[in-house]
Design a protein around this motif. Structure first.
Motif, PDB file in Angstrom:
ATOM      1  N   LEU A 128       7.442   1.654  17.357  1.00  0.00           N
ATOM      2  CA  LEU A 128       7.033   1.015  16.105  1.00  0.00           C
ATOM      3  C   LEU A 128       5.946  -0.030  16.358  1.00  0.00           C
ATOM      4  O   LEU A 128       4.985  -0.139  15.578  1.00  0.00           O
ATOM      5  N   MET A 129       6.075  -0.799  17.438  1.00  0.00           N
ATOM      6  CA  MET A 129       5.043  -1.785  17.767  1.00  0.00           C
ATOM      7  C   MET A 129       3.729  -1.091  18.113  1.00  0.00           C
ATOM      8  O   MET A 129       2.644  -1.588  17.803  1.00  0.00           O
ATOM      9  N   GLY A 130       3.817   0.073  18.748  1.00  0.00           N
ATOM     10  CA  GLY A 130       2.610   0.844  18.991  1.00  0.00           C
ATOM     11  C   GLY A 130       1.972   1.296  17.692  1.00  0.00           C
ATOM     12  O   GLY A 130       0.739   1.297  17.548  1.00  0.00           O
ATOM     13  N   LEU A 131       2.813   1.679  16.718  1.00  0.00           N
ATOM     14  CA  LEU A 131       2.306   2.080  15.406  1.00  0.00           C
ATOM     15  C   LEU A 131       1.651   0.898  14.696  1.00  0.00           C
ATOM     16  O   LEU A 131       0.619   1.058  14.024  1.00  0.00           O
ATOM     17  N   VAL A 132       2.237  -0.279  14.835  1.00  0.00           N
ATOM     18  CA  VAL A 132       1.641  -1.484  14.237  1.00  0.00           C
ATOM     19  C   VAL A 132       0.241  -1.704  14.813  1.00  0.00           C
ATOM     20  O   VAL A 132      -0.722  -1.982  14.072  1.00  0.00           O
ATOM     21  N   ASN A 133       0.108  -1.568  16.124  1.00  0.00           N
ATOM     22  CA  ASN A 133      -1.201  -1.698  16.751  1.00  0.00           C
ATOM     23  C   ASN A 133      -2.183  -0.688  16.177  1.00  0.00           C
ATOM     24  O   ASN A 133      -3.336  -1.013  15.879  1.00  0.00           O
ATOM     25  N   ALA A 134      -1.719   0.552  16.041  1.00  0.00           N
ATOM     26  CA  ALA A 134      -2.587   1.624  15.544  1.00  0.00           C
ATOM     27  C   ALA A 134      -3.046   1.340  14.118  1.00  0.00           C
ATOM     28  O   ALA A 134      -4.215   1.548  13.773  1.00  0.00           O
ATOM     29  N   LEU A 135      -2.122   0.873  13.270  1.00  0.00           N
ATOM     30  CA  LEU A 135      -2.470   0.592  11.878  1.00  0.00           C
ATOM     31  C   LEU A 135      -3.461  -0.556  11.775  1.00  0.00           C
ATOM     32  O   LEU A 135      -4.387  -0.526  10.946  1.00  0.00           O
ATOM     33  N   ILE A 136      -3.279  -1.569  12.614  1.00  0.00           N
ATOM     34  CA  ILE A 136      -4.218  -2.698  12.604  1.00  0.00           C
ATOM     35  C   ILE A 136      -5.610  -2.221  13.011  1.00  0.00           C
ATOM     36  O   ILE A 136      -6.620  -2.567  12.391  1.00  0.00           O
ATOM     37  N   VAL A 137      -5.673  -1.416  14.057  1.00  0.00           N
ATOM     38  CA  VAL A 137      -6.958  -0.888  14.522  1.00  0.00           C
ATOM     39  C   VAL A 137      -7.628  -0.071  13.425  1.00  0.00           C
ATOM     40  O   VAL A 137      -8.830  -0.179  13.183  1.00  0.00           O
ATOM     41  N   GLN A 138      -6.821   0.760  12.742  1.00  0.00           N
ATOM     42  CA  GLN A 138      -7.371   1.656  11.730  1.00  0.00           C
ATOM     43  C   GLN A 138      -7.752   0.918  10.447  1.00  0.00           C
ATOM     44  O   GLN A 138      -8.838   1.115   9.907  1.00  0.00           O
ATOM     45  N   VAL A 139      -6.853   0.057   9.961  1.00  0.00           N
ATOM     46  CA  VAL A 139      -7.083  -0.600   8.672  1.00  0.00           C
ATOM     47  C   VAL A 139      -8.121  -1.711   8.781  1.00  0.00           C
ATOM     48  O   VAL A 139      -9.041  -1.822   7.947  1.00  0.00           O
ATOM     49  N   VAL A 140      -7.991  -2.542   9.803  1.00  0.00           N
ATOM     50  CA  VAL A 140      -8.913  -3.667   9.963  1.00  0.00           C
ATOM     51  C   VAL A 140     -10.225  -3.213  10.594  1.00  0.00           C
ATOM     52  O   VAL A 140     -11.231  -3.926  10.544  1.00  0.00           O
ATOM     53  N   ALA A 141     -10.195  -2.018  11.218  1.00  0.00           N
ATOM     54  CA  ALA A 141     -11.395  -1.452  11.849  1.00  0.00           C
ATOM     55  C   ALA A 141     -11.928  -2.350  12.957  1.00  0.00           C
ATOM     56  O   ALA A 141     -13.093  -2.741  12.982  1.00  0.00           O
ATOM     57  N   ILE A 142     -11.037  -2.685  13.902  1.00  0.00           N
ATOM     58  CA  ILE A 142     -11.434  -3.474  15.068  1.00  0.00           C
ATOM     59  C   ILE A 142     -11.018  -2.714  16.319  1.00  0.00           C
ATOM     60  O   ILE A 142     -10.124  -1.874  16.277  1.00  0.00           O
TER      61      ILE A 142
END
Length: 349
Positions: A128-142
Motif C-alpha cells: 500500500l505504501m508503494g501504491l501511495v508513492n506511485a499515486l503521488i508520482v502520477q498525480v503530482v507529476a514529480i
C-alpha cells in the motif's frame, strides 16, 4: 557475452510482448551463470576467502550464517530496486517502509491478532505504501526520487509515532511464526530460503515475461517504449507497489528474527539497497538489471561490514568502506564496458 545479453534485452518485442530469444530454446538458463551477476559473485568469493585466510574465525559457520542473516533485508530491497533502476527510477522510502511494516505487524501481534495474519497485513501495508508513492508520482507529476524522499520522512514519522518512540515488545514468541520463520532450515536461516525463492521468481519475471520486457524497454528508451504502446505510468505503478511489498516482506522477516519492533530499524537501508544493486551489475543508466547480482551485492556489503569487525576497524568506518566498494565496482564496470565498446568498434560490430 554480457553485450549479447544486453542486445537481446533491447531487441524489439514479438507479437506476444516477449523479447526475441526469451523462450526455453534460447538457452537462457544455460547462459545465466555467465550473466552480469557472475562478476560480483566472483568478487564475493574472493573477499570471503581473503578475510578467512587472514582471520580464520571468519570461516566459522555461525559467522557466515550471521552475515547471510544480516544481508537478507538489504537484498530484498535491492531486488526490488533493480526493477526501478532498470526504469531509471529510485525509491528512497524503502527503509522507512521496512520499519513501518515491521512496527505495524508487531503492534497487531501484541493486540492479539494471529502472528501469521499480522505479518500478511504488514506485507500488504508495504504494498500500500508503494501504491501511495506511485499515486503521488502520477498525480503530482514529480520524479519518484522526489516523491519518495518526502514519503520516507512520512513513513518513518508514522513508525515512530505508532511505537511511541520505543521498541514494541511483549510479542507471542512461542508462536509458530517465530519458531519457523525466525529459525533455520537445512543449516541456513529460513529467511535466506525466502530470499532465494523471491530472487528466482523476480529473475524469471524480469527476464522472461512481457512485464519484465516493458520495464527494461522503458529504461532503455522511454520515448520508443511510449511509441510502441507501453504505458509508462502503469508499469511504474506496478513496480513501485512491488518494491513496497518487498520492503513489507523484509519487515516480516526482520520481525521474526529480532522478535521485537524497533521504529528506528532500517535507517539507511535504501542507500544500501541502491549500492547493492549497482555493485551487482545494475547500471544507473537503465535498460538492464540482474536480481541475483543485487543479492550478491548485498551479501558483499555484509561481508565488508563484518570483515571490518574482525580487523578491529571501528564501525564508524563501515560507511566509508561500503562507499569505496561502490566506487570501485562502478569504476571497474565502466572500464570493462568501455573496452568492450572499443573492441566492437575495432572489429566493426
Amino acid at each position: 557475452m554480457t553485450d549479447r545479453l544486453e542486445r537481446e534485452e533491447t531487441a524489439p518485442p514479438t507479437t506476444d510482448g516477449a523479447r526475441p530469444g526469451s523462450g526455453p530454446s534460447a538457452g537462457w538458463l544455460r547462459r545465466l551463470p555467465q550473466a552480469e551477476s557472475s562478476s560480483v559473485l566472483a568478487a564475493l568469493v574472493v573477499l570471503v576467502v581473503l578475510i578467512g585466510v587472514l582471520q580464520p574465525g571468519f570461516f566459522n559457520p555461525a559467522q557466515l550464517r550471521d552475515v547471510l542473516q544480516g544481508s537478507i533485508y538489504v537484498a530484498l530491497a535491492a531486488a526490488g530496486m533493480c526493477f526501478l533502476l532498470s526504469m531509471r527510477e529510485i525509491d528512497l522510502s524503502v527503509g522507512a517502509n521496512f520499519a513501518l511494516s515491521l512496527i505495524a505487524a508487531a503492534l497487531l501481534m501484541r493486540s492479539g491478532l494471529n502472528p501469521w495474519l499480522a505479518v500478511v497485513a504488514g506485507v500488504a501495508l508495504g504494498a500500500l505504501m508503494g501504491l501511495v508513492n506511485a499515486l503521488i508520482v502520477q498525480v503530482v507529476a514529480i520524479p519518484a526520487i522526489v516523491a519518495t524522499l518526502a514519503t520516507m520522512q512520512v513513513f518513518r514519522g508514522l513508525a515512530l509515532a505508532l511505537a511511541d518512540g520505543q521498541q514494541v515488545t511483549g510479542l507471542p514468541l512461542d508462536d509458530s511464526f517465530f519458531t519457523v520463520v525466525g529459525g533455520t532450515a537445512l543449516g541456513l536461516p529460513a529467511g535466506v530460503w525466502v530470499l532465494i525463492a523471491v530472487a528466482a521468481v523476480l529473475t524469471v519475471v524480469l527476464r522472461l515475461t512481457p512485464f519484465g520486457y516493458r520495464v527494461r524497454s522503458i529504461g532503455s528508451n522511454p520515448e520508443a517504449a511510449t511509441y510502441s504502446g507501453i504505458s509508462i505510468a502503469r508499469t511504474r505503478m506496478a513496480v513501485l507497489v512491488l518494491v513496497g511489498a518487498l520492503a513489507g516482506l523484509a519487515g516480516a522477516l526482520g520481525l521474526a528474527f529480532f522478535t521485537s519492533g524497533d521504529p528506528n530499524v532500517g535507517a539507511g537501508l535504501e542507500l544500501q539497497a541502491i549500492a547493492a544493486a549497482v555493485i551487482g551489475g545494475t547500471p544507473l543508466r537503465g535498460g538492464s538489471a540482474t536480481v541475483f547480482g543485487a543479492v550478491f551485492g548485498a551479501i558483499l556489503l555484509g561481508v565488508v561490514a563484518s570483515g571490518l569487525v574482525y580487523f578491529d576497524i571501528p564501525a564508524n568506518w563501515s560507511s566509508f568502506a561500503s562507499g569505496t566498494v561502490v566506487l570501485l565496482a562502478v569504476a571497474v564496470d565502466s572500464l570493462l564496458r568501455s573496452r568492450r565498446r572499443a573492441r566492437r568498434n575495432e572489429f566493426g560490430l
